[in-house]
Design a protein around this motif. Structure first.
Motif, PDB file in Angstrom:
ATOM      1  N   GLY A   1       0.814  -1.214   0.000  1.00 32.14           N
ATOM      2  CA  GLY A   1       0.000   0.000   0.000  1.00 32.14           C
ATOM      3  C   GLY A   1       0.845   1.261   0.000  1.00 32.14           C
ATOM      4  N   TYR A   2       1.850   1.281   0.846  1.00 34.25           N
ATOM      5  CA  TYR A   2       2.722   2.461   0.902  1.00 34.25           C
ATOM      6  C   TYR A   2       3.581   2.582  -0.358  1.00 34.25           C
ATOM      7  CZ  TYR A   2       1.501   3.652   5.690  1.00 34.25           C
ATOM      8  OH  TYR A   2       0.827   4.055   6.809  1.00 34.25           O
ATOM      9  N   LEU A   3       3.997   1.450  -0.930  1.00 28.78           N
ATOM     10  CA  LEU A   3       4.758   1.504  -2.181  1.00 28.78           C
ATOM     11  C   LEU A   3       3.937   2.141  -3.289  1.00 28.78           C
ATOM     12  CD1 LEU A   3       6.602  -1.951  -2.312  1.00 28.78           C
ATOM     13  CD2 LEU A   3       7.664   0.302  -2.390  1.00 28.78           C
ATOM     14  N   GLU A   4       2.672   1.787  -3.328  1.00 32.20           N
ATOM     15  CA  GLU A   4       1.804   2.365  -4.354  1.00 32.20           C
ATOM     16  C   GLU A   4       1.714   3.881  -4.192  1.00 32.20           C
ATOM     17  OE1 GLU A   4      -2.765   1.846  -6.072  1.00 32.20           O
ATOM     18  OE2 GLU A   4      -2.038   0.577  -4.432  1.00 32.20           O
ATOM     19  N   LEU A   5       1.608   4.324  -2.934  1.00 36.64           N
ATOM     20  CA  LEU A   5       1.533   5.774  -2.684  1.00 36.64           C
ATOM     21  C   LEU A   5       2.829   6.464  -3.108  1.00 36.64           C
ATOM     22  CD1 LEU A   5      -0.199   5.868   0.829  1.00 36.64           C
ATOM     23  CD2 LEU A   5      -1.188   6.526  -1.381  1.00 36.64           C
ATOM     24  N   VAL A   6       3.978   5.852  -2.761  1.00 37.21           N
ATOM     25  CA  VAL A   6       5.258   6.467  -3.094  1.00 37.21           C
ATOM     26  C   VAL A   6       5.471   6.502  -4.608  1.00 37.21           C
ATOM     27  CG1 VAL A   6       7.763   6.242  -2.864  1.00 37.21           C
ATOM     28  CG2 VAL A   6       6.288   5.861  -0.878  1.00 37.21           C
ATOM     29  N   LEU A   7       5.109   5.399  -5.284  1.00 34.03           N
ATOM     30  CA  LEU A   7       5.321   5.331  -6.740  1.00 34.03           C
ATOM     31  C   LEU A   7       4.429   6.304  -7.493  1.00 34.03           C
ATOM     32  CD1 LEU A   7       5.698   1.459  -7.175  1.00 34.03           C
ATOM     33  CD2 LEU A   7       7.451   3.192  -7.631  1.00 34.03           C
ATOM     34  N   ASP A   8       3.349   6.756  -6.848  1.00 33.95           N
ATOM     35  CA  ASP A   8       2.473   7.736  -7.495  1.00 33.95           C
ATOM     36  C   ASP A   8       3.007   9.166  -7.370  1.00 33.95           C
ATOM     37  OD1 ASP A   8       0.669   5.898  -8.391  1.00 33.95           O
ATOM     38  OD2 ASP A   8      -0.692   6.067  -6.672  1.00 33.95           O
ATOM     39  N   GLU A   9       4.081   9.358  -6.593  1.00 33.50           N
ATOM     40  CA  GLU A   9       4.652  10.703  -6.430  1.00 33.50           C
ATOM     41  C   GLU A   9       5.288  11.172  -7.751  1.00 33.50           C
ATOM     42  OE1 GLU A   9       4.697  12.906  -4.015  1.00 33.50           O
ATOM     43  OE2 GLU A   9       3.421  11.665  -2.721  1.00 33.50           O
TER      44      GLU A   9
ATOM     45  N   ARG B   1      12.568   5.162  -8.581  1.00 36.00           N
ATOM     46  CA  ARG B   1      11.388   4.463  -9.073  1.00 36.00           C
ATOM     47  C   ARG B   1      11.741   3.031  -9.476  1.00 36.00           C
ATOM     48  NH1 ARG B   1       6.636   6.498 -10.380  1.00 36.00           N
ATOM     49  NH2 ARG B   1       7.478   8.619 -10.366  1.00 36.00           N
ATOM     50  N   GLY B   2      12.911   2.863 -10.071  1.00 29.30           N
ATOM     51  CA  GLY B   2      13.348   1.520 -10.457  1.00 29.30           C
ATOM     52  C   GLY B   2      13.588   0.625  -9.245  1.00 29.30           C
ATOM     53  N   TYR B   3      14.250   1.229  -8.219  1.00 29.99           N
ATOM     54  CA  TYR B   3      14.506   0.459  -7.002  1.00 29.99           C
ATOM     55  C   TYR B   3      13.194   0.034  -6.342  1.00 29.99           C
ATOM     56  CZ  TYR B   3      19.377   2.061  -7.254  1.00 29.99           C
ATOM     57  OH  TYR B   3      20.665   2.309  -7.655  1.00 29.99           O
ATOM     58  N   LEU B   4      12.274   0.992  -6.232  1.00 25.91           N
ATOM     59  CA  LEU B   4      11.000   0.700  -5.586  1.00 25.91           C
ATOM     60  C   LEU B   4      10.168  -0.284  -6.416  1.00 25.91           C
ATOM     61  CD1 LEU B   4      10.021   4.240  -4.252  1.00 25.91           C
ATOM     62  CD2 LEU B   4      10.791   2.255  -2.931  1.00 25.91           C
ATOM     63  N   GLY B   5      10.320  -0.236  -7.745  1.00 26.57           N
ATOM     64  CA  GLY B   5       9.632  -1.209  -8.597  1.00 26.57           C
ATOM     65  C   GLY B   5      10.106  -2.621  -8.302  1.00 26.57           C
ATOM     66  N   THR B   6      11.420  -2.758  -8.090  1.00 23.91           N
ATOM     67  CA  THR B   6      11.958  -4.077  -7.733  1.00 23.91           C
ATOM     68  C   THR B   6      11.422  -4.534  -6.384  1.00 23.91           C
ATOM     69  OG1 THR B   6      13.980  -3.618  -8.968  1.00 23.91           O
ATOM     70  CG2 THR B   6      14.064  -5.386  -7.331  1.00 23.91           C
ATOM     71  N   VAL B   7      11.345  -3.625  -5.430  1.00 24.13           N
ATOM     72  CA  VAL B   7      10.783  -3.951  -4.113  1.00 24.13           C
ATOM     73  C   VAL B   7       9.331  -4.405  -4.259  1.00 24.13           C
ATOM     74  CG1 VAL B   7      10.123  -3.004  -1.872  1.00 24.13           C
ATOM     75  CG2 VAL B   7      12.321  -2.378  -2.885  1.00 24.13           C
ATOM     76  N   GLU B   8       8.567  -3.668  -5.061  1.00 26.70           N
ATOM     77  CA  GLU B   8       7.161  -4.027  -5.257  1.00 26.70           C
ATOM     78  C   GLU B   8       7.026  -5.398  -5.913  1.00 26.70           C
ATOM     79  OE1 GLU B   8       3.138  -1.945  -7.018  1.00 26.70           O
ATOM     80  OE2 GLU B   8       5.013  -1.723  -8.132  1.00 26.70           O
ATOM     81  N   LEU B   9       7.884  -5.663  -6.907  1.00 26.50           N
ATOM     82  CA  LEU B   9       7.827  -6.945  -7.603  1.00 26.50           C
ATOM     83  C   LEU B   9       8.056  -8.104  -6.629  1.00 26.50           C
ATOM     84  CD1 LEU B   9       7.636  -8.346 -10.401  1.00 26.50           C
ATOM     85  CD2 LEU B   9      10.112  -8.162 -10.535  1.00 26.50           C
ATOM     86  N   ASN B  10       9.049  -7.962  -5.769  1.00 20.50           N
ATOM     87  CA  ASN B  10       9.357  -9.034  -4.822  1.00 20.50           C
ATOM     88  C   ASN B  10       8.319  -9.124  -3.703  1.00 20.50           C
ATOM     89  OD1 ASN B  10      12.141 -10.395  -5.390  1.00 20.50           O
ATOM     90  ND2 ASN B  10      12.425  -8.236  -5.879  1.00 20.50           N
ATOM     91  N   ALA B  11       7.744  -7.993  -3.332  1.00 21.38           N
ATOM     92  CA  ALA B  11       6.671  -8.028  -2.331  1.00 21.38           C
ATOM     93  C   ALA B  11       5.450  -8.750  -2.883  1.00 21.38           C
ATOM     94  CB  ALA B  11       6.309  -6.604  -1.901  1.00 21.38           C
ATOM     95  N   GLN B  12       5.144  -8.494  -4.160  1.00 20.79           N
ATOM     96  CA  GLN B  12       4.035  -9.208  -4.797  1.00 20.79           C
ATOM     97  C   GLN B  12       4.329 -10.702  -4.872  1.00 20.79           C
ATOM     98  OE1 GLN B  12       1.158  -8.188  -5.557  1.00 20.79           O
ATOM     99  NE2 GLN B  12       1.209  -5.972  -5.940  1.00 20.79           N
ATOM    100  N   ARG B  13       5.580 -11.047  -5.135  1.00 21.49           N
ATOM    101  CA  ARG B  13       5.967 -12.459  -5.186  1.00 21.49           C
ATOM    102  C   ARG B  13       5.764 -13.122  -3.821  1.00 21.49           C
ATOM    103  NH1 ARG B  13      12.124 -14.587  -6.434  1.00 21.49           N
ATOM    104  NH2 ARG B  13      11.731 -16.807  -6.146  1.00 21.49           N
TER     105      ARG B  13
END
Length: 408
Positions: A191-199, A207-219
């Motif tokens: 949830g917080y990643l989505e908020l940050v990525l919308d900034e 954004r690339g780093y956080l995208g990787t974090v989101e990908l692994n969190a989804q996994r």
């Protein structure tokens, strides 16, 4: 007088002959009876020796009133009482929890009702040993007949499942606890990643780093979901949301989800689906999950330059279980989805273990293919819940085909 004597002599001779014949017949019958008796004794001795040879299962035979007549060494070992203290002295109901029997209707009838109606019954009961210890026992109940075929009582064959059931409960509790403790923080992280990525002012590198974090969190979230799903299946809490499902739409959605991964790894994905759709009854979410599992597995195990094919077609299942492409007398309509790849394949000796949870083929380990070994187990559970089947054929080094067949 001579004539009378002659007649008497003839009659005596006839009677002697009949007597001799009857005596010979009686001796023959005695010999037959002796042979039959020996056979019955030998059969009884053989049966007794077989029953006495069983030490890991309790075998308890009762009369029609439930009084114990057979008590094998397995029963002695399990319940801690010698044969002499039980046979003809105690009832089978004395080794059950009274409250458990009462809940099932009470008395011997509670133990044998299903076997009486259906010929056999297998379920868990709580046995109470001689020292008061309670055991969870899987008991198979069947009626017992005598040599004339007349109902003579009941057979109770028990397997001690105490430790196995306790292990299952601990495992379910562990999986549920871990899944809950992981899912809650992961949901917050996403949830917080989505908020940050919308900034809008977020830099591309961040954004690339956080995208990787989101990908692994989804996994991780998917893994937690898989663990919860397997726990639900084991506990019998797996339910479906029934409806009409267009498998063509399901397959296309799965292909769209896997497209990016396939392109990045250099794997071609080919669809072969009916133009007019193919509808089956079922849970759209679960069938989508099954299709996603099969396609992601196929892509994951296929090297660059390989191909994955999803072939969906209407088919028919004959009474002997064969699936054919055209309708036949007595055949029922089904839908068949085959996911084929040109990947690393599975060794023949390991294919029987594919549906075991957490099993991973040696080819997957050698090629360092990521995964935990839950996909096929989950997919088979989904297929079974839809009264369908899941089959795997594979040749090491050439590829694998997984086919799911569903009623329609």
């Amino acid at each position: 007088m001579t004539v009378l004597g002659s007649a008497v002599g003839d009659e005596l001779a006839r009677l002697r002959a009949e007597n001799a014949a009857l005596l010979a017949q009686m001796r023959h019958r005695d010999a037959e009876l002796e042979v039959a008796t020996r056979m019955l004794v030998a059969r009884a001795q053989t049966m007794t020796s077989v029953i006495d040879a069983v030490t890991e299962q309790s075998i308890i035979g009762t009369d029609v009133d439930g009084v114990v007549r057979v008590w094998n060494p397995g029963a002695e070992r399990m319940l801690g009482l010698p044969r002499a203290d039980v046979v003809r002295r105690r009832s089978i109901t004395e080794f059950h929890l009274p409250e458990e029997l009462a809940e099932a209707g009470g008395g011997l009838a509670a133990l044998v009702r299903v076997a009486q109606e259906q010929g056999s019954d297998v379920r868990d009961w709580t046995y109470v040993a001689g020292d008061g210890q309670e055991l969870t026992v899987s008991v198979a109940v069947t009626p017992r007949t005598d040599d004339r075929g007349v109902h003579a009582g009941w057979n109770f064959v028990g397997t001690d499942m105490t430790e196995a059931r306790a292990t299952e409960r601990r495992k379910d509790q562990f999986v549920s606890l871990i899944s809950h403790e992981l899912r809650t923080p992961l949901t917050s992280i996403l949830g917080y990643l989505e908020l940050v990525l919308d900034e809008p002012d977020l830099g591309e590198q961040a954004r690339g780093y956080l995208g990787t974090v989101e990908l692994n969190a989804q996994r991780l979230l998917r893994l937690v979901g898989d663990l919860l799903f397997t726990a639900q299946v084991d506990a019998g809490r797996f339910t479906l949301q029934p409806g009409d499902v267009d498998l063509v739409a399901v397959v296309r959605a799965a292909e769209e989800c896997a497209r990016v991964t396939a392109q990045c790894t250099g794997v071609e994905v080919v669809l072969d689906v009916p133009a007019g759709g193919l509808v089956v009854p079922g849970d759209a979410g679960r069938l989508g999950q099954a299709c996603d599992n099969l396609l992601s597995n196929a892509v994951k195990f296929t090297p660059a330059g390989g191909r994955v094919t999803l072939a969906l077609q209407a088919a028919w299942r004959t009474p002997d279980g064969t699936v054919v492409d055209a309708p036949q007398d007595g055949a029922v309509p089904v839908a068949r989805l085959a996911v084929s790849d040109t990947g690393i394949g599975i060794p023949a000796g390991e294919q029987a273990q594919l549906f075991a949870r957490f099993f991973r083929a040696s080819t997957a380990r050698r090629h360092a293919v990521p995964g935990v070994g839950l996909g096929l187990a989950i997919t088979r559970a989904i297929a079974t819940a839809h009264d369908g089947t899941l089959e795997v054929t594979s040749t090491e080094g050439e590829g694998t085909t997984v086919t799911i067949t569903l009623p329609r």
